[in-house]
Design a protein around this motif. Structure first.
Motif, PDB file in Angstrom:
ATOM      1  N   ARG A  78       0.740  -1.218   0.064  1.00 43.06           N
ATOM      2  CA  ARG A  78       0.030   0.064  -0.046  1.00 43.06           C
ATOM      3  C   ARG A  78       0.804   1.244   0.002  1.00 43.06           C
ATOM      4  O   ARG A  78       0.363   2.249   0.074  1.00 43.06           O
ATOM      5  CB  ARG A  78      -0.925  -0.114   1.241  1.00 43.06           C
ATOM      6  N   LEU A  79       2.068   1.381  -0.171  1.00 41.09           N
ATOM      7  CA  LEU A  79       3.056   2.244  -0.062  1.00 41.09           C
ATOM      8  C   LEU A  79       2.496   3.499  -1.085  1.00 41.09           C
ATOM      9  O   LEU A  79       2.644   4.653  -0.706  1.00 41.09           O
ATOM     10  CB  LEU A  79       4.328   2.070  -0.409  1.00 41.09           C
ATOM     11  N   PRO A  80       1.956   3.223  -2.344  1.00 42.01           N
ATOM     12  CA  PRO A  80       1.675   4.498  -3.334  1.00 42.01           C
ATOM     13  C   PRO A  80       0.351   5.116  -2.425  1.00 42.01           C
ATOM     14  O   PRO A  80       0.312   6.338  -2.652  1.00 42.01           O
ATOM     15  CB  PRO A  80       1.222   3.499  -4.365  1.00 42.01           C
ATOM     16  N   ALA A  81      -0.297   4.327  -1.713  1.00 44.96           N
ATOM     17  CA  ALA A  81      -1.740   5.236  -1.045  1.00 44.96           C
ATOM     18  C   ALA A  81      -1.142   5.969  -0.086  1.00 44.96           C
ATOM     19  O   ALA A  81      -1.488   7.247   0.128  1.00 44.96           O
ATOM     20  CB  ALA A  81      -2.399   4.012  -0.427  1.00 44.96           C
ATOM     21  N   TYR A  82      -0.090   5.715   0.781  1.00 42.57           N
ATOM     22  CA  TYR A  82       0.665   6.344   1.932  1.00 42.57           C
ATOM     23  C   TYR A  82       1.456   7.581   1.361  1.00 42.57           C
ATOM     24  O   TYR A  82       1.308   8.751   1.814  1.00 42.57           O
ATOM     25  CB  TYR A  82       1.568   5.705   2.831  1.00 42.57           C
ATOM     26  N   ASP A  83       2.167   7.417   0.184  1.00 45.30           N
ATOM     27  CA  ASP A  83       2.873   8.611  -0.661  1.00 45.30           C
ATOM     28  C   ASP A  83       1.814   9.595  -0.903  1.00 45.30           C
ATOM     29  O   ASP A  83       2.104  10.751  -0.749  1.00 45.30           O
ATOM     30  CB  ASP A  83       3.482   7.973  -1.757  1.00 45.30           C
ATOM     31  N   ALA A  84       0.683   9.253  -1.467  1.00 49.31           N
ATOM     32  CA  ALA A  84      -0.224  10.062  -1.934  1.00 49.31           C
ATOM     33  C   ALA A  84      -0.800  10.954  -0.739  1.00 49.31           C
ATOM     34  O   ALA A  84      -1.004  12.113  -0.965  1.00 49.31           O
ATOM     35  CB  ALA A  84      -1.627   9.191  -2.541  1.00 49.31           C
ATOM     36  N   ALA A  85      -0.969  10.178   0.268  1.00 49.00           N
ATOM     37  CA  ALA A  85      -1.500  10.974   1.473  1.00 49.00           C
ATOM     38  C   ALA A  85      -0.557  12.100   1.777  1.00 49.00           C
ATOM     39  O   ALA A  85      -0.791  13.247   2.590  1.00 49.00           O
ATOM     40  CB  ALA A  85      -1.834  10.062   2.718  1.00 49.00           C
ATOM     41  N   LEU A  86       0.637  11.346   2.125  1.00 47.10           N
ATOM     42  CA  LEU A  86       1.906  12.381   2.467  1.00 47.10           C
ATOM     43  C   LEU A  86       1.974  13.585   1.646  1.00 47.10           C
ATOM     44  O   LEU A  86       2.334  14.711   2.000  1.00 47.10           O
ATOM     45  CB  LEU A  86       3.193  11.643   2.669  1.00 47.10           C
ATOM     46  N   ASP A  87       1.709  13.341   0.295  1.00 47.66           N
ATOM     47  CA  ASP A  87       1.921  14.434  -0.602  1.00 47.66           C
ATOM     48  C   ASP A  87       0.954  15.356  -0.427  1.00 47.66           C
ATOM     49  O   ASP A  87       1.255  16.553  -0.677  1.00 47.66           O
ATOM     50  CB  ASP A  87       1.748  13.764  -2.206  1.00 47.66           C
ATOM     51  N   THR A  88      -0.339  15.216  -0.017  1.00 49.62           N
ATOM     52  CA  THR A  88      -1.314  16.192  -0.187  1.00 49.62           C
ATOM     53  C   THR A  88      -1.102  16.811   1.245  1.00 49.62           C
ATOM     54  O   THR A  88      -1.109  18.123   1.171  1.00 49.62           O
ATOM     55  CB  THR A  88      -2.608  15.669   0.123  1.00 49.62           C
ATOM     56  N   ASP A 188       3.982  17.023  17.544  1.00 50.15           N
ATOM     57  CA  ASP A 188       4.361  16.902  16.090  1.00 50.15           C
ATOM     58  C   ASP A 188       4.960  15.520  15.899  1.00 50.15           C
ATOM     59  O   ASP A 188       5.692  15.247  15.718  1.00 50.15           O
ATOM     60  CB  ASP A 188       5.434  18.166  15.778  1.00 50.15           C
ATOM     61  N   ILE A 189       3.899  14.577  15.775  1.00 48.77           N
ATOM     62  CA  ILE A 189       3.925  13.186  15.709  1.00 48.77           C
ATOM     63  C   ILE A 189       4.694  12.794  14.199  1.00 48.77           C
ATOM     64  O   ILE A 189       4.387  13.563  13.192  1.00 48.77           O
ATOM     65  CB  ILE A 189       2.970  12.285  15.740  1.00 48.77           C
ATOM     66  N   VAL A 190       5.556  12.022  14.345  1.00 49.10           N
ATOM     67  CA  VAL A 190       5.997  11.259  12.985  1.00 49.10           C
ATOM     68  C   VAL A 190       5.002  10.735  12.199  1.00 49.10           C
ATOM     69  O   VAL A 190       4.432   9.773  12.541  1.00 49.10           O
ATOM     70  CB  VAL A 190       7.280  10.481  13.385  1.00 49.10           C
ATOM     71  N   LEU A 191       4.754  11.188  11.077  1.00 45.94           N
ATOM     72  CA  LEU A 191       4.007  10.449   9.958  1.00 45.94           C
ATOM     73  C   LEU A 191       4.654   9.650   8.842  1.00 45.94           C
ATOM     74  O   LEU A 191       4.284   8.617   8.356  1.00 45.94           O
ATOM     75  CB  LEU A 191       3.105  11.392   9.378  1.00 45.94           C
ATOM     76  N   TYR A 200       2.576   3.739  11.629  1.00 42.38           N
ATOM     77  CA  TYR A 200       1.723   3.376  11.919  1.00 42.38           C
ATOM     78  C   TYR A 200       0.324   4.240  11.940  1.00 42.38           C
ATOM     79  O   TYR A 200      -0.858   3.780  11.355  1.00 42.38           O
ATOM     80  CB  TYR A 200       1.487   2.763  13.291  1.00 42.38           C
ATOM     81  N   HIS A 201       0.334   5.382  12.429  1.00 40.27           N
ATOM     82  CA  HIS A 201      -0.867   6.102  12.292  1.00 40.27           C
ATOM     83  C   HIS A 201      -1.256   6.753  11.088  1.00 40.27           C
ATOM     84  O   HIS A 201      -2.548   6.874  10.787  1.00 40.27           O
ATOM     85  CB  HIS A 201      -0.453   7.566  13.158  1.00 40.27           C
ATOM     86  N   LEU A 202      -0.465   7.049  10.251  1.00 39.40           N
ATOM     87  CA  LEU A 202      -0.993   7.149   8.763  1.00 39.40           C
ATOM     88  C   LEU A 202      -1.238   6.041   8.066  1.00 39.40           C
ATOM     89  O   LEU A 202      -2.615   6.260   7.524  1.00 39.40           O
ATOM     90  CB  LEU A 202       0.306   7.791   8.075  1.00 39.40           C
ATOM     91  N   SER A 203      -0.737   4.908   8.371  1.00 41.76           N
ATOM     92  CA  SER A 203      -1.367   3.661   7.538  1.00 41.76           C
ATOM     93  C   SER A 203      -2.692   3.327   8.014  1.00 41.76           C
ATOM     94  O   SER A 203      -3.562   2.965   7.176  1.00 41.76           O
ATOM     95  CB  SER A 203      -0.253   2.698   7.422  1.00 41.76           C
ATOM     96  N   VAL A 204      -2.844   3.489   9.315  1.00 48.42           N
ATOM     97  CA  VAL A 204      -4.056   2.893   9.801  1.00 48.42           C
ATOM     98  C   VAL A 204      -5.166   3.584   9.274  1.00 48.42           C
ATOM     99  O   VAL A 204      -6.454   3.230   8.989  1.00 48.42           O
ATOM    100  CB  VAL A 204      -3.959   2.780  11.332  1.00 48.42           C
ATOM    101  N   VAL A 205      -4.972   5.013   9.394  1.00 43.28           N
ATOM    102  CA  VAL A 205      -6.109   5.892   9.052  1.00 43.28           C
ATOM    103  C   VAL A 205      -6.378   5.689   7.537  1.00 43.28           C
ATOM    104  O   VAL A 205      -7.680   5.599   7.064  1.00 43.28           O
ATOM    105  CB  VAL A 205      -5.420   7.167   9.266  1.00 43.28           C
ATOM    106  N   LEU A 236      -7.257  14.491   6.056  1.00 45.92           N
ATOM    107  CA  LEU A 236      -7.243  13.813   4.927  1.00 45.92           C
ATOM    108  C   LEU A 236      -8.700  13.520   4.002  1.00 45.92           C
ATOM    109  O   LEU A 236      -8.702  12.901   3.198  1.00 45.92           O
ATOM    110  CB  LEU A 236      -6.362  12.278   4.792  1.00 45.92           C
ATOM    111  N   ASP A 237      -9.613  14.163   4.781  1.00 39.59           N
ATOM    112  CA  ASP A 237     -10.961  14.187   4.108  1.00 39.59           C
ATOM    113  C   ASP A 237     -11.515  12.770   4.123  1.00 39.59           C
ATOM    114  O   ASP A 237     -12.160  12.157   3.352  1.00 39.59           O
ATOM    115  CB  ASP A 237     -11.164  14.620   2.600  1.00 39.59           C
ATOM    116  N   LEU A 238     -11.355  11.941   5.393  1.00 43.34           N
ATOM    117  CA  LEU A 238     -11.533  10.502   5.242  1.00 43.34           C
ATOM    118  C   LEU A 238     -12.725  10.585   6.273  1.00 43.34           C
ATOM    119  O   LEU A 238     -12.595  11.273   7.281  1.00 43.34           O
ATOM    120  CB  LEU A 238     -10.588   9.749   5.508  1.00 43.34           C
ATOM    121  N   PRO A 239     -13.685   9.475   6.518  1.00 41.94           N
ATOM    122  CA  PRO A 239     -14.666   9.287   7.526  1.00 41.94           C
ATOM    123  C   PRO A 239     -13.966   8.789   8.619  1.00 41.94           C
ATOM    124  O   PRO A 239     -13.028   8.098   8.870  1.00 41.94           O
ATOM    125  CB  PRO A 239     -15.532   8.024   6.719  1.00 41.94           C
ATOM    126  N   THR A 240     -14.718   9.106   9.854  1.00 46.82           N
ATOM    127  CA  THR A 240     -14.285   8.683  11.172  1.00 46.82           C
ATOM    128  C   THR A 240     -15.089   7.550  11.444  1.00 46.82           C
ATOM    129  O   THR A 240     -16.284   7.714  11.756  1.00 46.82           O
ATOM    130  CB  THR A 240     -14.090   9.693  12.210  1.00 46.82           C
TER     131      THR A 240
END
Ligand code: GLU
Ligand code: ZN
Length: 285
Positions: A78-88, A188-191, A200-205, A236-240
């Protein structure tokens, strides 16, 4: 809303009674609601993840009587999905590279005006690199990237943050997440970690949203981490989802089980000839 939950183990050791409880509770809740139970392999830490542990997760869960749709989501795919989130987040100036070592952080915190606060991710970062770090240009690869929590809050505006809790921490109303929780208790957590390109935090979300999870069932040790996950979902405009944090399984001395508690590994109970029902009973399900 159809009920969709997941069990998200890391293949870094054997599943023990605590994992069995978490998986069976999520599975039972999905069955009771006529919903779906998904499995997700959280293997972003490739230095610790092993194929044999992953296989044992499948074997143990099957033996426990749990089933799930395939293919299983694996975070290493899933690294491309995490990259996209980090990019935005990077494009909005919400991330900055951090070059601090653990020793640097300790030293910054030993200054008399600084207090050491502990957050869900350990020591709250003192912000050393926040103002110096370059935030324009392309996102640096193989860098530690931190979320600028104050900038994130400014972007989120006045909209209050909260989540619904149906588990052990249920207080009868949404759990509020205050600005002070985030600036002082989380920081300021590490993403993105240098070695993983995510965290962990970015990927799980990102993955809970990709799997359309409506209910997260997990241990109460992750209750505070939810205070990180909810603002990330907003950014990231994602549902909770709804959260259900359950009690932890403890040993006779009251200590919670950890990966190293191999004595309570499901594989050992299997080898001893115990039945899945006996394991269920041990978790008092
Ligand atoms: N992979 C995490 C763990 O093994 C679980 C994450 C979650 O359920 O949010 O503890
Ligand atoms: Zn730094």
């Amino acid at each position: 809303m159809t009920f969709r939950t997941r069990f998200a183990p890391s293949p870094t050791g054997p599943l023990h009674l605590g994992h069995a409880y978490s998986a069976l509770l999520a599975y039972d809740m999905a069955q009771a609601a006529g919903g779906t139970f998904l499995l997700r392999i959280e293997d972003i830490d490739q230095s610790r993840a092993r194929d044999t542990w992953e296989q044992q997760i499948y074997d143990d869960l099957q033996w426990l009587g749990v089933d799930w749709p395939t293919p299983v989501m694996r975070q290493s795919d899933r690294l491309p999905a995490y990259d996209a989130a980090l990019d935005t987040l990077w494009a909005r100036g919400l991330l900055y590279p951090c070059t601090c070592t653990r020793a640097d952080i300790k030293q910054a915190l030993s200054a008399p005006q600084e207090g050491v606060a502990m957050g869900p991710d350990g020591i709250v970062y003192p912000g050393t690199c926040r103002s110096a770090a370059e935030r324009s240009g392309p996102r640096p690869a193989e860098a530690v990237l931190r979320l600028d929590m104050r900038a994130a809050l400014a972007e989120l505006g006045d909209e209050p943050l909260s989540f619904s809790e149906t588990g052990k921490m249920d207080a009868g109303s949404p759990v509020p997440i205050t600005e002070t929780d985030l600036t002082h208790g989380v920081g300021d957590i590490v993403l993105a970690r240098r070695d993983m390109g995510t965290s962990y935090h970015l990927s799980v979300v990102v993955d809970d949203a990709a799997q359309q999870i409506t209910h997260v069932v997990r241990g109460e040790d992750l209750f505070d981490a939810t205070k990180i996950h909810v603002p990330l979902q907003r950014l990231l405009d994602l549902p909770t989802p709804v959260y259900h944090h359950h009690r932890l399984i403890r040993d006779e001395t009251g200590k919670r089980l950890a990966k190293r508690d191999d004595a309570r590994a499901i594989a050992l109970y299997r080898a001893e000839g115990r039945t899945p029902d006996e394991v269920r009973a041990m978790t008092s399900l």
